[in-house]
Design an enzyme around this catalytic site. Structure first.
Site, PDB file in Angstrom:
ATOM      1  CE  LYS A 279      27.808  34.965  45.413  1.00 38.43           C
ATOM      2  NZ  LYS A 279      29.252  34.989  45.168  1.00 38.43           N
ATOM      3  NE  ARG A 353      33.395  33.603  35.453  1.00 43.44           N
ATOM      4  CZ  ARG A 353      34.518  33.484  36.146  1.00 43.44           C
ATOM      5  NH1 ARG A 353      35.503  32.745  35.689  1.00 43.44           N
ATOM      6  NH2 ARG A 353      34.669  34.096  37.292  1.00 43.44           N
TER       7      ARG A 353
HETATM    8  N1  BES Z   1      28.576  38.250  41.826  1.00 43.23           N
HETATM    9  C1  BES Z   1      29.762  37.554  42.153  1.00 43.23           C
HETATM   10  C2  BES Z   1      30.981  38.476  42.272  1.00 43.23           C
HETATM   11  C3  BES Z   1      30.996  39.388  43.461  1.00 43.23           C
HETATM   12  C4  BES Z   1      31.613  38.999  44.622  1.00 43.23           C
HETATM   13  C5  BES Z   1      30.476  40.652  43.381  1.00 43.23           C
HETATM   14  C6  BES Z   1      31.674  39.853  45.701  1.00 43.23           C
HETATM   15  C7  BES Z   1      30.533  41.517  44.463  1.00 43.23           C
HETATM   16  C8  BES Z   1      31.148  41.110  45.616  1.00 43.23           C
HETATM   17  C9  BES Z   1      30.088  36.524  41.072  1.00 43.23           C
HETATM   18  O1  BES Z   1      29.002  35.939  40.465  1.00 43.23           O
HETATM   19  C10 BES Z   1      30.844  35.426  41.750  1.00 43.23           C
HETATM   20  O2  BES Z   1      30.271  34.778  42.578  1.00 43.23           O
HETATM   21  N2  BES Z   1      32.108  35.270  41.395  1.00 43.23           N
HETATM   22  C11 BES Z   1      32.931  34.298  42.005  1.00 43.23           C
HETATM   23  C12 BES Z   1      33.765  33.660  40.937  1.00 43.23           C
HETATM   24  C13 BES Z   1      34.499  32.436  41.411  1.00 43.23           C
HETATM   25  C14 BES Z   1      33.534  31.328  41.705  1.00 43.23           C
HETATM   26  C15 BES Z   1      35.480  32.019  40.348  1.00 43.23           C
HETATM   27  C16 BES Z   1      33.798  34.988  43.053  1.00 43.23           C
HETATM   28  O3  BES Z   1      34.248  36.106  42.810  1.00 43.23           O
HETATM   29  O4  BES Z   1      33.982  34.422  44.119  1.00 43.23           O
HETATM   30 MN    MN Z   2      28.289  34.257  41.524  1.00 42.84          MN
END
Ligand code: BES
Ligand code: MN
Ligand code: ZN
Length: 497
Positions: A279, A353
């Site tokens: 990230k 997931r």
């Molecule tokens: N934990 C994150 C989702 C999230 C994002 C929660 C912002 C709270 C605030 C999750 O694990 C994630 O990183 N999801 C990705 C999915 C994507 C790679 C398809 C996302 O939402 O960017």
């Molecule tokens: Mn994630």
């Protein structure tokens, strides 16, 4: 906090502080008028001077009213008379509690006018009072070294209601106390940093619940046992982390429960770096909140145990970190889930997931009536709904509608999102049964559709709480949501038994 009820004349109520409402038009409520008449209209004269605007959330402390037993009277602004709906009521109530907590009062009585019974039943009123008290007095569990400020002196809250409402309000207060305790546990866990609140810490917390609550039985699986369960997707996420994973099962059984259990499943990523699909740095610290679903399951199980609800309820938490490492999963890696389906991991940041699909599969052994998972699953749900509504997805429309209705009735709102076949088709992979991501479009829905591939034979709902479980910015911290919604759902089931 101790709660009780007063059904007799207001001027007679012996208390450190008595809160009564004032409308923004400068008009005293019936409760305030009862005091005003006793004390020679001191309150009316005070309002005529125009110092107190009575906007919702504003308060004014008056002391030593003649012939009034209360030591202090707190005037609480209600806003315009026509607006006395739940939102304004909640705000005024919270303001009264906060104002009393700034004094040295040990006891506070609440005699604010209530929203119409069709908007708030007696039982939900009692529940909301205890819930709002807990939420208002909650202090963030920071790790600052400076001496903590002096704690408030409030030890007792008295609710003023007509005698015919007393029993239902009392029952609601007990529910609200359990809810406040569960939601405080959720917030404390979620607010802790990732180096303190590890999967091991979550496991220990669950074991602690079994010690304090007779009805709860806890089982915590470590790495070896998780391997034995062949949870290939969960194992894939944890393999890049030094911190050992935990798979937590909390069972609440009640001898009077007739139905098969409700299973609650929580995403417990104690820190989500994204893994190799790393990230961006800004706000990455907020990924300590990525175990909010797990924290909500633990908090809700605490509330269920506290109330000893006549239901069977099982909480499941899959907990690990998502880290980049020499042993981490890489984009393109293919792993096999406990259910047997193979998954091509195209993005290691779509880890929630992966751990949930194995946890949902594990839930099937309980032959559940209903399975509900909670997860800070996607940024896309925050784009779709902002921070006001939790996203609800389900393979059973009636269940989604019920959850949305539960949220509405306790001011913990949720919105029913679509989950039709097309979204699942977007997860096609050339090399495995499915991919773990499907591009940006409808991101929260394709994530839910991924989970849907593992819950075909269940009555299942998924709540994406990425926007609602915590706040960023100046008020950064866990909100405790959707604890109130979930408890409402369980209470409805308990009374429909
Ligand atoms: N934990 C994150 C989702 C999230 C994002 C929660 C912002 C709270 C605030 C999750 O694990 C994630 O990183 N999801 C990705 C999915 C994507 C790679 C398809 C996302 O939402 O960017
Ligand atoms: Mn994630
Ligand atoms: Zn995550």
């Amino acid at each position: 906090m101790q709660f009780d009820i007063w059904t007799k004349a207001l001027p007679e109520l012996p208390i450190d502080c008595l809160a009564v409402g004032v409308h923004e038009e400068g008009e005293l409520t019936a409760e305030a008028r009862a005091l005003d008449q006793r004390c020679g209209e001191k309150l009316s004269r005070l309002l005529k001077r125009g110092d107190f605007s009575a906007k919702p959330g504003e308060t004014w402390l008056v002391t030593d009213l003649d012939d009034v037993a209360a030591e202090r009277v707190l005037l609480v602004g209600l806003g315009p008379k026509a607006d006395l709906v739940r939102k304004a009521w909640r705000k005024s109530l919270s303001a009264a509690i906060a104002a009393a907590a700034r004094t040295r009062c040990a006891s506070l009585a609440l005699a604010l006018p209530r929203p119409a019974a069709k908007l708030l039943t007696d039982e939900r009123l009692g529940r909301a009072v205890a819930e709002i008290t807990g939420n208002t007095l909650y202090r963030v569990n920071d790790l600052k070294s400076a001496k903590k400020p002096r704690p408030h002196a409030l030890a007792k809250v008295t609710v003023v209601v007509p005698a015919k409402s007393a029993a239902a309000v009392q029952a609601g207060l007990a529910q609200g106390e359990a809810l406040a305790a569960g939601s405080a546990l959720m917030r404390n866990l979620a607010n802790l940093p990732g180096n303190v609140c590890t999967p091991t810490y979550l496991g220990k917390t669950a074991e602690g619940l079994a010690k304090t609550h007779k009805s709860l039985k806890v089982k915590v699986l470590g790495l070896a046992e998780i391997k034995k369960e062949k949870m290939g997707c969960f194992l894939a996420v944890t393999q890049g982390s030094e911190e050992p994973p935990r798979f937590i099962v909390i069972e609440h059984r009640h001898p009077k429960a007739k139905n098969q259990p409700v299973v609650l499943v929580g995403k417990g990523i104690t820190f989500d770096t994204g893994g190799i699909s790393l990230k961006d740095p800004p706000t990455m610290d907020e990924m300590k909140f990525d175990m909010s679903g797990a924290a909500c399951v633990l908090g809700t199980m605490l509330a269920v145990g506290e109330l000893n609800l006549p239901l069977n309820v099982i909480g499941i938490v899959a907990a690990c970190e998502n880290m980049p490492d020499g042993r981490s999963i890489k984009p393109g890696d293919i792993v096999t889930s406990a259910q047997g389906l193979t998954v091509e991991i195209l993005n290691t940041d779509a880890e929630g997931r992966l751990i949930l699909c194995d946890a949902l599969h594990y839930a099937k052994r309980f032959k559940p009536d209903v399975v509900i998972d909670m997860a800070t699953l996607t940024g896309a749900i925050v784009i779709a709904l902002g921070t006001h509504h939790t996203g609800v997805f389900s393979n059973t429309d009636a269940l989604a509608k019920e959850l949305v209705d539960c949220g509405l009735s306790v001011d913990d709102r949720a919105w029913h999102m679509p989950l039709t076949e097309e979204y699942g088709e977007q997860l096609k992979s050339n090399f495995a049964d499915m991919a773990n991501v499907a591009g940006r479009d409808g991101g929260s829905i394709t994530a839910a559709a991924f989970l849907g591939k593992f819950t075909k034979d269940l009555t299942w709902a998924h709540m994406d709480i990425a926007g609602t479980a915590y706040q960023g910015g100046a008020g950064k911290g866990s909100t405790g949501r959707p604890s109130a919604l979930l408890l409402e759902y369980l209470l409805r089931r308990a009374s429909a038994r």
